[in-house]
Write a protein that holds these residues in place. Sequence first.
Motif, mmCIF file in Angstrom:
data_model
loop_
_atom_site.group_PDB
_atom_site.id
_atom_site.type_symbol
_atom_site.label_atom_id
_atom_site.label_comp_id
_atom_site.label_asym_id
_atom_site.label_seq_id
_atom_site.Cartn_x
_atom_site.Cartn_y
_atom_site.Cartn_z
ATOM 1 N N THR A 218 0.865 -1.334 0.074
ATOM 2 C CA THR A 218 0.128 -0.033 0.171
ATOM 3 C C THR A 218 0.830 1.113 0.246
ATOM 4 O O THR A 218 0.552 2.327 -0.952
ATOM 5 C CB THR A 218 -0.923 0.150 1.070
ATOM 6 O OG1 THR A 218 -1.919 -1.413 1.255
ATOM 7 C CG2 THR A 218 -1.767 1.172 1.293
ATOM 8 N N ASN A 602 -17.318 -4.117 -1.793
ATOM 9 C CA ASN A 602 -16.730 -5.071 -1.094
ATOM 10 C C ASN A 602 -17.720 -6.081 -0.696
ATOM 11 O O ASN A 602 -18.925 -6.021 -0.533
ATOM 12 C CB ASN A 602 -16.235 -4.543 0.317
ATOM 13 C CG ASN A 602 -14.906 -3.596 0.189
ATOM 14 O OD1 ASN A 602 -14.720 -2.816 1.013
ATOM 15 N ND2 ASN A 602 -13.883 -4.266 -0.592
ATOM 16 N N PHE A 617 -12.949 -7.279 -3.350
ATOM 17 C CA PHE A 617 -13.092 -5.878 -4.096
ATOM 18 C C PHE A 617 -13.282 -6.017 -5.330
ATOM 19 O O PHE A 617 -13.189 -6.964 -5.997
ATOM 20 C CB PHE A 617 -11.945 -4.938 -3.995
ATOM 21 C CG PHE A 617 -12.251 -3.702 -4.910
ATOM 22 C CD1 PHE A 617 -12.673 -2.668 -4.464
ATOM 23 C CD2 PHE A 617 -11.527 -3.818 -6.098
ATOM 24 C CE1 PHE A 617 -12.703 -1.694 -5.281
ATOM 25 C CE2 PHE A 617 -11.827 -2.603 -7.013
ATOM 26 C CZ PHE A 617 -12.314 -1.443 -6.651
ATOM 27 N N CYS A 631 -13.352 -8.561 -10.012
ATOM 28 C CA CYS A 631 -13.069 -8.736 -8.860
ATOM 29 C C CYS A 631 -11.855 -9.185 -8.135
ATOM 30 O O CYS A 631 -11.165 -9.970 -9.274
ATOM 31 C CB CYS A 631 -14.248 -9.265 -8.109
ATOM 32 S SG CYS A 631 -14.422 -11.075 -8.325
ATOM 33 N N CYS A 632 -11.350 -8.942 -7.020
ATOM 34 C CA CYS A 632 -10.218 -9.676 -6.484
ATOM 35 C C CYS A 632 -10.325 -9.757 -5.018
ATOM 36 O O CYS A 632 -10.732 -8.666 -4.581
ATOM 37 C CB CYS A 632 -8.853 -9.045 -7.115
ATOM 38 S SG CYS A 632 -8.632 -7.544 -6.313
ATOM 39 N N VAL A 634 -9.040 -9.092 -1.281
ATOM 40 C CA VAL A 634 -8.020 -7.897 -0.497
ATOM 41 C C VAL A 634 -8.040 -8.390 0.654
ATOM 42 O O VAL A 634 -8.994 -9.071 1.318
ATOM 43 C CB VAL A 634 -8.640 -6.798 -0.766
ATOM 44 C CG1 VAL A 634 -8.564 -6.099 -2.107
ATOM 45 C CG2 VAL A 634 -10.290 -6.466 -0.423
ATOM 46 N N VAL A 657 -12.717 -1.158 1.029
ATOM 47 C CA VAL A 657 -11.308 -1.533 0.946
ATOM 48 C C VAL A 657 -10.860 -1.927 -0.509
ATOM 49 O O VAL A 657 -11.441 -2.635 -1.199
ATOM 50 C CB VAL A 657 -11.258 -2.893 1.874
ATOM 51 C CG1 VAL A 657 -9.794 -3.209 1.893
ATOM 52 C CG2 VAL A 657 -11.615 -2.515 3.358
ATOM 53 N N HIS A 658 -9.841 -1.126 -0.902
ATOM 54 C CA HIS A 658 -9.477 -1.381 -2.466
ATOM 55 C C HIS A 658 -8.224 -2.075 -2.457
ATOM 56 O O HIS A 658 -7.252 -2.242 -1.371
ATOM 57 C CB HIS A 658 -9.033 -0.023 -3.071
ATOM 58 C CG HIS A 658 -10.180 0.806 -3.202
ATOM 59 N ND1 HIS A 658 -10.748 1.498 -2.076
ATOM 60 C CD2 HIS A 658 -11.267 1.229 -3.978
ATOM 61 C CE1 HIS A 658 -12.040 2.254 -2.348
ATOM 62 N NE2 HIS A 658 -12.142 2.163 -3.698
ATOM 63 N N PRO A 659 -7.821 -2.773 -3.603
ATOM 64 C CA PRO A 659 -6.303 -3.558 -3.696
ATOM 65 C C PRO A 659 -5.327 -2.685 -3.626
ATOM 66 O O PRO A 659 -5.279 -1.498 -4.336
ATOM 67 C CB PRO A 659 -6.687 -4.347 -4.942
ATOM 68 C CG PRO A 659 -7.677 -3.564 -5.738
ATOM 69 C CD PRO A 659 -8.647 -2.844 -4.791
ATOM 70 N N ALA A 660 -4.111 -2.959 -2.975
ATOM 71 C CA ALA A 660 -2.934 -2.094 -3.104
ATOM 72 C C ALA A 660 -2.301 -2.159 -4.310
ATOM 73 O O ALA A 660 -1.625 -1.330 -5.084
ATOM 74 C CB ALA A 660 -2.006 -2.596 -1.981
ATOM 75 N N GLN A 661 -2.510 -3.248 -5.313
ATOM 76 C CA GLN A 661 -1.717 -3.307 -6.573
ATOM 77 C C GLN A 661 -2.705 -3.407 -7.593
ATOM 78 O O GLN A 661 -3.826 -3.990 -7.424
ATOM 79 C CB GLN A 661 -0.868 -4.724 -6.619
ATOM 80 C CG GLN A 661 0.307 -4.628 -5.650
ATOM 81 C CD GLN A 661 1.037 -5.657 -5.588
ATOM 82 O OE1 GLN A 661 0.520 -6.795 -5.899
ATOM 83 N NE2 GLN A 661 2.366 -5.602 -5.360
ATOM 84 N N SER A 667 -7.945 5.741 -8.748
ATOM 85 C CA SER A 667 -6.817 5.223 -7.955
ATOM 86 C C SER A 667 -5.792 6.348 -8.442
ATOM 87 O O SER A 667 -6.039 7.666 -8.621
ATOM 88 C CB SER A 667 -6.225 4.158 -8.395
ATOM 89 O OG SER A 667 -6.205 3.807 -9.919
#
Length: 753
Positions: A218, A602, A617, A631-632, A634, A657-661, A667
């Motif tokens: 993050t 989420n 997410f 979706c993925c 997190v 809550v969002h993905p860091a990558q 974003s």
Amino acid sequence: MQGTKPSELPQPQAHSHTPVLPNPKIGTLSRLSTQSLNLQSPQVLFQSMAAALIARTSSRLRRMRISEPKIYGPRTLDDESPIVPIEERDELRSELIGKIEGFYGQVKLRGVADAGFCFGLLDPVSNIVAGVVIASAVKVDADPVVSSPKQSKSDLTGNMKQQSLNGLVAFLAALFPYLNEAKAMWYLNKADCDPLVAARLVIQHRGMEQSFGFSSDTTVAAVETALRCAAAAAQHPSPKQFASGWKLLSHFLERVDAVLSGPCVTFDQFQSIAITDILLREPQPSVFSLEKSWELASSRLLKLSPDPLWKKVNVFPERSTVRRLLLTTIHGYYLQALARLPKERLCSQYHHSLLQAGHCYGPLDPVSNIIFNTVWYSRACPLTKKVDLEAISSRGLLRIAVRSFYGLVSFLCTRCAPHLSPDEAMQRLQAAGADLRVADPNLLDDYNNDDAMVSASVEQAYAAAAAAALHPKPHDQAQLLRLSNPTLRMASDYLKDGGMLSHVHADHLAELLFSFGGSERLETIVKVVNRSTYTSTEQLTSKFWNQHAGVVRMVKSLLDGYNRQPGVPKYELHFICGVNERVDGPVHTTPFNGTFRCSHINFLATQSAGTPPTLFFAECQNDGTQERGWCCPVGMPPPGTEQVRCLYCEYGGSRIVHPAQGSFHGSGIEFEKMWGGEKLYSHSYNNDCIIMRSLETTLWVDSLEDDCIYNTYRFDEKHIGVKVFIKKELLDEKKRMNLINMRLAFMMGDVIV
């Protein structure tokens, strides 16, 4: 069975994310055997444990000093003014410009007017030199992201000091949420315009030193975004080139720092040949390496100010900032609680009791407290109306977190009145990860407590918390949470392992708590309304169920698509726990009407029955098409840690809550456009506007449109308004007049009807 001391309840464990304050009085849990749980009914266990505990409580209360309850809410705990006087801003800006001018006076290199700025991963002078070298040595493809007009060289030369200041402010405000531009300048002034030293000061001042992930995915992504935002704000010719050069140098920062610390490097281009060599010869890495940059910043901070910031600065962080940080931590606890509740009960019952009474304060850890309060209220006050959900109200989830926040603050201020101010209570909660067992070292040993700061019993403090948190049954909850309740230790045994609660154990826990809590109260809410109100509520109810069906359908479709990917585990939906439908826009179809293209969601999903759910997410199209949806998984956000930022979700006050990558709408690119001055983002969205626009959700504790799904409405033409009574003091004058003007209510004595 022997009486159970409150000190035998489970204690908070020290971990990397929550600093544990000294608490020598707390013992360890005396485990209750599984056999005793299976063989004895809740009523038998209750009767065998009550007498000794009640006697001990009476002795303690006779020695307790009684204080007035301190009940805080959005109308009694005002924020400081967000507007910094123009004179103060101008004075601060002038002081910073003077310092920046001194840094440029030390550098005599050619090219400074094009790309030599004070922001980067080192000190301001080194950053200027490194920026010049990066501009001459790094080649990248054209950067089409920021389309703001560029200044001519003569204009840029004259404004270099101001552009550097713009970039420094953008770097810090892009790195940290809830940091307005005036406060960013304040930190930069304290740090002598050193961007990473200023970042360390923010982390210290916010009480995040022990929990902040300095090299997490993050933070790595956030630093890259912050550098591009800084370059865009300073009108750098190529923010992409600037960030790419620093990404490469970050892996050799010790060598770079040694070169740039030399006596001649600021005026002799040939002295920086070693940096050019790195930029030309080393392969481009995929991510930043930040360990050395933070280490060097820490040593510069010690040289700048050997004492901790809080010893030099006699002010707290802004109250609104600490509240937002705490609400983010508390929201993470609710996500964990939703993951641990059994799906069948969550979809049919617990969604209502959690939103109404599932507060995070209590004698257990915050997540267990949420489950404890939710399960009890569902059994004590069950809904008579059948409401089955697969997606909880997003605004409702934010509201119960805000109510819990005010409950926590009121608990501590009542416990320690008059020694603890609300700001001090918030600082203590921030350091404790919103865990009362840590924030109040005497919480579980109230019987033998002789602390001079403690002026109210735990029971009195819980009563204040329940009142502040607008609990529907405040007296009953205060009685449930009191230390003399013998069911607490038994309940903690169900919840101690942190795993998912089965519906069988949930039912047993509910009966156990209900055996102590008294008679059942059916939660029947029938409101007699006039024709206009009845029509409005029908429309709101229909709108909710249409949105619910659309979100559930889209999430299941995206999850099916994820499951079809080769080599990934197969998941099924557990529960949807947050939706923001206002992403990527607005696209104006008329001058006064705009639509949004995407939603951020989420949801929780399980691999198989009984396994702990995983947080996901999702980004999907609002028009229902699936071509660009995805979706993925997190990670659950630990308390007090750094956050992945999204421009749209922050603007709306959402805590998705969002993905860091990876890339999603809102974003880094959108933040860069905002700081670079692109019209849509600089006008509709800007840093201080995002902070102000999202304020409402951090204060809202009152009714919501989504509440209508739990109510039953009866139409009666004889009534001219909603037959609901509201305490006068819960509404300020403006809201009372709005209700009356809209003919939704009228005054009758001291109440609104």
